[in-house]
Write a protein that holds these residues in place. Structure first.
Motif, PDB file in Angstrom:
ATOM      1  N   MET A 116       3.330  -1.430   8.055  1.00 38.92           N
ATOM      2  CA  MET A 116       2.042  -1.334   7.386  1.00 38.92           C
ATOM      3  C   MET A 116       2.055  -0.225   6.331  1.00 38.92           C
ATOM      4  O   MET A 116       1.600  -0.424   5.208  1.00 38.92           O
ATOM      5  CB  MET A 116       0.940  -1.074   8.408  1.00 38.92           C
ATOM      6  N   GLU A 117       2.573   0.923   6.679  1.00 40.26           N
ATOM      7  CA  GLU A 117       2.597   2.049   5.746  1.00 40.26           C
ATOM      8  C   GLU A 117       3.540   1.799   4.571  1.00 40.26           C
ATOM      9  O   GLU A 117       3.237   2.145   3.434  1.00 40.26           O
ATOM     10  CB  GLU A 117       2.977   3.340   6.478  1.00 40.26           C
ATOM     11  N   LEU A 118       4.670   1.196   4.837  1.00 44.02           N
ATOM     12  CA  LEU A 118       5.615   0.871   3.760  1.00 44.02           C
ATOM     13  C   LEU A 118       4.971  -0.073   2.745  1.00 44.02           C
ATOM     14  O   LEU A 118       4.995   0.190   1.539  1.00 44.02           O
ATOM     15  CB  LEU A 118       6.885   0.240   4.336  1.00 44.02           C
ATOM     16  N   VAL A 119       4.361  -1.121   3.233  1.00 43.87           N
ATOM     17  CA  VAL A 119       3.750  -2.112   2.344  1.00 43.87           C
ATOM     18  C   VAL A 119       2.542  -1.505   1.616  1.00 43.87           C
ATOM     19  O   VAL A 119       2.429  -1.607   0.384  1.00 43.87           O
ATOM     20  CB  VAL A 119       3.328  -3.376   3.127  1.00 43.87           C
ATOM     21  N   ASP A 120       1.668  -0.865   2.362  1.00 45.24           N
ATOM     22  CA  ASP A 120       0.456  -0.300   1.762  1.00 45.24           C
ATOM     23  C   ASP A 120       0.796   0.726   0.688  1.00 45.24           C
ATOM     24  O   ASP A 120       0.246   0.690  -0.416  1.00 45.24           O
ATOM     25  CB  ASP A 120      -0.415   0.328   2.848  1.00 45.24           C
ATOM     26  N   ILE A 124       0.177   0.741  -3.469  1.00 44.66           N
ATOM     27  CA  ILE A 124      -0.491   1.832  -4.191  1.00 44.66           C
ATOM     28  C   ILE A 124       0.426   2.378  -5.292  1.00 44.66           C
ATOM     29  O   ILE A 124       0.005   2.583  -6.434  1.00 44.66           O
ATOM     30  CB  ILE A 124      -0.913   2.955  -3.221  1.00 44.66           C
ATOM     31  N   ALA A 125       1.684   2.617  -4.942  1.00 43.11           N
ATOM     32  CA  ALA A 125       2.632   3.185  -5.909  1.00 43.11           C
ATOM     33  C   ALA A 125       2.899   2.233  -7.075  1.00 43.11           C
ATOM     34  O   ALA A 125       3.121   2.679  -8.206  1.00 43.11           O
ATOM     35  CB  ALA A 125       3.945   3.537  -5.212  1.00 43.11           C
ATOM     36  N   LEU A 126       2.871   0.930  -6.805  1.00 43.54           N
ATOM     37  CA  LEU A 126       3.177  -0.046  -7.846  1.00 43.54           C
ATOM     38  C   LEU A 126       1.960  -0.490  -8.658  1.00 43.54           C
ATOM     39  O   LEU A 126       2.112  -1.169  -9.669  1.00 43.54           O
ATOM     40  CB  LEU A 126       3.852  -1.275  -7.217  1.00 43.54           C
ATOM     41  N   THR A 127       0.762  -0.134  -8.218  1.00 44.42           N
ATOM     42  CA  THR A 127      -0.442  -0.477  -8.973  1.00 44.42           C
ATOM     43  C   THR A 127      -0.599   0.524 -10.109  1.00 44.42           C
ATOM     44  O   THR A 127      -0.771   1.722  -9.864  1.00 44.42           O
ATOM     45  CB  THR A 127      -1.697  -0.448  -8.065  1.00 44.42           C
ATOM     46  N   ALA A 130      -2.950   3.819 -10.125  1.00 42.40           N
ATOM     47  CA  ALA A 130      -3.545   4.086  -8.814  1.00 42.40           C
ATOM     48  C   ALA A 130      -3.167   5.463  -8.277  1.00 42.40           C
ATOM     49  O   ALA A 130      -3.990   6.135  -7.657  1.00 42.40           O
ATOM     50  CB  ALA A 130      -3.154   3.011  -7.807  1.00 42.40           C
ATOM     51  N   MET A 131      -1.953   5.893  -8.536  1.00 40.39           N
ATOM     52  CA  MET A 131      -1.514   7.200  -8.026  1.00 40.39           C
ATOM     53  C   MET A 131      -2.266   8.355  -8.696  1.00 40.39           C
ATOM     54  O   MET A 131      -2.374   9.427  -8.134  1.00 40.39           O
ATOM     55  CB  MET A 131      -0.010   7.377  -8.217  1.00 40.39           C
ATOM     56  N   ASP A 132      -2.760   8.116  -9.884  1.00 39.47           N
ATOM     57  CA  ASP A 132      -3.492   9.166 -10.597  1.00 39.47           C
ATOM     58  C   ASP A 132      -5.008   8.998 -10.522  1.00 39.47           C
ATOM     59  O   ASP A 132      -5.747   9.831 -11.033  1.00 39.47           O
ATOM     60  CB  ASP A 132      -3.053   9.192 -12.066  1.00 39.47           C
ATOM     61  N   ALA A 133      -5.455   7.924  -9.880  1.00 40.21           N
ATOM     62  CA  ALA A 133      -6.892   7.672  -9.757  1.00 40.21           C
ATOM     63  C   ALA A 133      -7.503   8.647  -8.750  1.00 40.21           C
ATOM     64  O   ALA A 133      -6.845   9.075  -7.795  1.00 40.21           O
ATOM     65  CB  ALA A 133      -7.140   6.233  -9.314  1.00 40.21           C
ATOM     66  N   HIS A 134      -8.737   9.004  -8.967  1.00 42.85           N
ATOM     67  CA  HIS A 134      -9.454   9.908  -8.077  1.00 42.85           C
ATOM     68  C   HIS A 134     -10.235   9.114  -7.048  1.00 42.85           C
ATOM     69  O   HIS A 134     -10.476   7.918  -7.211  1.00 42.85           O
ATOM     70  CB  HIS A 134     -10.387  10.812  -8.885  1.00 42.85           C
ATOM     71  N   LEU A 135     -10.650   9.788  -5.985  1.00 42.21           N
ATOM     72  CA  LEU A 135     -11.403   9.132  -4.914  1.00 42.21           C
ATOM     73  C   LEU A 135     -12.691   8.494  -5.399  1.00 42.21           C
ATOM     74  O   LEU A 135     -13.192   7.560  -4.795  1.00 42.21           O
ATOM     75  CB  LEU A 135     -11.734  10.139  -3.807  1.00 42.21           C
ATOM     76  N   LEU A 139     -10.472   2.039  -8.994  1.00 40.30           N
ATOM     77  CA  LEU A 139      -9.045   1.694  -8.956  1.00 40.30           C
ATOM     78  C   LEU A 139      -8.381   2.259  -7.702  1.00 40.30           C
ATOM     79  O   LEU A 139      -7.570   1.586  -7.061  1.00 40.30           O
ATOM     80  CB  LEU A 139      -8.322   2.200 -10.212  1.00 40.30           C
ATOM     81  N   PHE A 140      -8.717   3.488  -7.333  1.00 37.64           N
ATOM     82  CA  PHE A 140      -8.156   4.089  -6.126  1.00 37.64           C
ATOM     83  C   PHE A 140      -8.455   3.214  -4.914  1.00 37.64           C
ATOM     84  O   PHE A 140      -7.575   2.860  -4.142  1.00 37.64           O
ATOM     85  CB  PHE A 140      -8.714   5.505  -5.909  1.00 37.64           C
ATOM     86  N   TRP A 141      -9.734   2.863  -4.731  1.00 34.67           N
ATOM     87  CA  TRP A 141     -10.153   2.087  -3.570  1.00 34.67           C
ATOM     88  C   TRP A 141      -9.626   0.658  -3.627  1.00 34.67           C
ATOM     89  O   TRP A 141      -9.279   0.082  -2.596  1.00 34.67           O
ATOM     90  CB  TRP A 141     -11.669   2.129  -3.428  1.00 34.67           C
ATOM     91  N   PHE A 142      -9.579   0.072  -4.814  1.00 33.78           N
ATOM     92  CA  PHE A 142      -9.034  -1.274  -4.973  1.00 33.78           C
ATOM     93  C   PHE A 142      -7.568  -1.303  -4.537  1.00 33.78           C
ATOM     94  O   PHE A 142      -7.149  -2.184  -3.785  1.00 33.78           O
ATOM     95  CB  PHE A 142      -9.166  -1.731  -6.439  1.00 33.78           C
ATOM     96  N   ALA A 143      -6.786  -0.328  -4.998  1.00 32.36           N
ATOM     97  CA  ALA A 143      -5.366  -0.280  -4.644  1.00 32.36           C
ATOM     98  C   ALA A 143      -5.193  -0.015  -3.150  1.00 32.36           C
ATOM     99  O   ALA A 143      -4.371  -0.656  -2.482  1.00 32.36           O
ATOM    100  CB  ALA A 143      -4.648   0.783  -5.466  1.00 32.36           C
TER     101      ALA A 143
END
Length: 176
Positions: A116-120, A124-127, A130-135, A139-143
């Motif tokens: 689960m963690e690997l996929v999730d 996030i990393a590939l969106t 998303a890695m730079d989106a804020h809470l 985009l953060f929540w979508f990813a």
């Protein structure tokens, strides 16, 4: 194998009767089959702990203004901690001592949480962005939520396969 030392009479009866959760037959020795319903329940159980831990880690990392790597490490660590703790507390309530309960939790959830963690986190990393989106950004929540959804879809058949072989979440069913 004598199961009387390992679980309560009612749990043992439930395993034989299929009470409640469609338990795999064959006492978890790998000779049974797992239903999709059982796999979905196991995966939802895992997802709940992972989501709580991961979101909490993201919030803490962001509040402390940590970088992406540190925040992700904290989030993954907390996902494992919360994922294991749900199972740990359930089997402790069933009467197992802490050492035995910890072994059950580790055996039950490690592969499920890891997948689960690997996929999730890969989602996030590939969106993009998303890695730079804020809470506070969609985009953060979508990813994050999209990653959880994809992880659920991928982890469910893994759990079904493992439960059908008496592994993973199947080791917990004797204590429910």
């Amino acid at each position: 194998m004598d199961h009387t030392a390992h679980h309560h009479h009612s749990a043992h009866q439930a395993e034989h009767t299929g009470h409640g959760e469609g338990h795999a037959h064959g006492h978890g020795h790998g000779h049974g089959s797992a239903s999709w319903g059982m796999a979905v329940k196991a995966t939802l159980h895992c997802l709940t702990g992972c989501a709580i831990g991961e979101i909490l880690g993201m919030v803490i990392g962001t509040a402390l203004m940590w970088g992406n790597v540190q925040t992700m490490v904290l989030a993954i660590g907390l996902a494992f901690l919360f994922g294991y703790s749900f199972t740990l507390f359930a089997v402790l309530r069933a009467g197992l001592d802490f050492k035995s309960a910890l072994k059950v939790a580790l055996a039950a959830d490690t592969v499920s949480i890891a997948v689960m963690e690997l996929v999730d986190n890969a989602i996030i990393a590939l969106t993009p962005g998303a890695m730079d989106a804020h809470l506070s950004e969609g985009l953060f929540w979508f990813a994050l939520l999209g990653g959880f959804a994809v992880a659920f879809v991928i982890t469910t058949p893994v759990n079904k396969w493992m439960i059908g072989r008496g592994k993973g979440h199947a080791v917990v069913h004797a204590y429910h």
